[in-house]
Design an enzyme around this catalytic site. Structure first.
Site, PDB file in Angstrom:
ATOM      1  N   GLY A   9      31.968  25.086  31.976  1.00 42.97           N
ATOM      2  CA  GLY A   9      31.775  24.131  31.588  1.00 42.97           C
ATOM      3  C   GLY A   9      31.019  23.799  30.758  1.00 42.97           C
ATOM      4  N   CYS A  10      30.696  22.555  30.977  1.00 39.55           N
ATOM      5  CA  CYS A  10      29.351  21.962  29.130  1.00 39.55           C
ATOM      6  C   CYS A  10      28.075  22.943  30.214  1.00 39.55           C
ATOM      7  CB  CYS A  10      28.569  20.601  29.639  1.00 39.55           C
ATOM      8  SG  CYS A  10      27.590  20.370  28.242  1.00 39.55           S
ATOM      9  N   PHE A  11      27.683  23.491  29.412  1.00 38.04           N
ATOM     10  CA  PHE A  11      26.593  24.405  30.254  1.00 38.04           C
ATOM     11  C   PHE A  11      25.015  23.082  30.691  1.00 38.04           C
ATOM     12  CE2 PHE A  11      25.206  26.734  25.526  1.00 38.04           C
ATOM     13  CZ  PHE A  11      24.757  25.287  25.087  1.00 38.04           C
ATOM     14  N   TRP A  12      24.594  22.181  30.049  1.00 36.07           N
ATOM     15  CA  TRP A  12      24.125  21.282  30.242  1.00 36.07           C
ATOM     16  C   TRP A  12      24.265  21.113  31.871  1.00 36.07           C
ATOM     17  CZ3 TRP A  12      24.771  17.456  26.064  1.00 36.07           C
ATOM     18  CH2 TRP A  12      24.929  17.508  24.689  1.00 36.07           C
ATOM     19  N   GLY A  13      25.134  20.947  32.139  1.00 38.37           N
ATOM     20  CA  GLY A  13      24.720  19.940  34.293  1.00 38.37           C
ATOM     21  C   GLY A  13      25.685  21.051  34.351  1.00 38.37           C
TER      22      GLY A  13
END
Length: 170
Positions: A9-13
């Protein structure tokens, strides 16, 4: 030192969960977010978001194999996201948000498959894990503003599916 490359998923998280929840924290030597698994060279975030590059938003983890194992990195990966949804984590939809493990050698591929089968049997007996296990290809670091994004922007967007579903460290 060994490298693991994962997409969840979103790499930030994904980066934030590994940096805040992985034990022992000292085992994680360095992380970087970037793009891999696609068909275009040197992609930008804007290009990846068009769903035409086939790149995944991914996390590269450099870890100390004296303090943890690749097995543990991969089990944590399965615990921190929903590996049963195809091209989606929470409200984030698209191929860039797929669940994937990009292996750097045959031993990593064997371990990833074994851990996935164990997690399937123990934690997802009624849902099929759709995580792709693929040889690692070319890696491109994401733009600087994406690196440690949630550390720099504590109120930034967090994917609702990034949380630990079981205790990996018992």
């Amino acid at each position: 030192m060994q490298i693991a490359i994962i997409a969840a998923g979103c790499f930030w998280g994904v980066q934030e969960v590994y940096l805040r929840k992985f034990i022992p924290a000292a085992a994680i030597l360095k992380t970087s977010v970037g793009y891999t698994g696609g068909i275009t060279a040197d992609p930008t975030y804007k290009e990846v978001c068009t769903n035409t590059t086939n790149h995944a938003e991914a996390l590269k983890i450099e870890f100390d194999e004296k303090l943890t194992s690749y097995d543990k990195i991969i089990e944590f990966f399965f615990a921190m996201h929903d590996p049963t949804t195809s091209n989606q984590q929470g409200n984030d939809i698209g191929t860039q948000y797929r669940s994937a493990i990009f292996t750097t050698n045959p031993e990593q591929a064997t371990i990833a498959k074994r851990v996935m089968n164990e997690v399937q049997a123990k934690h997802y007996p009624n849902k099929k894990i759709v995580t792709q296990i693929l040889p690692a290809g070319k890696w491109w670091d994401a733009e600087d503003y994406h690196q440690l994004y949630l550390e720099k922007n504590p109120d930034g967007y967090r994917c609702s599916s990034h949380f630990l579903r079981w205790n990996v460290f018992e």
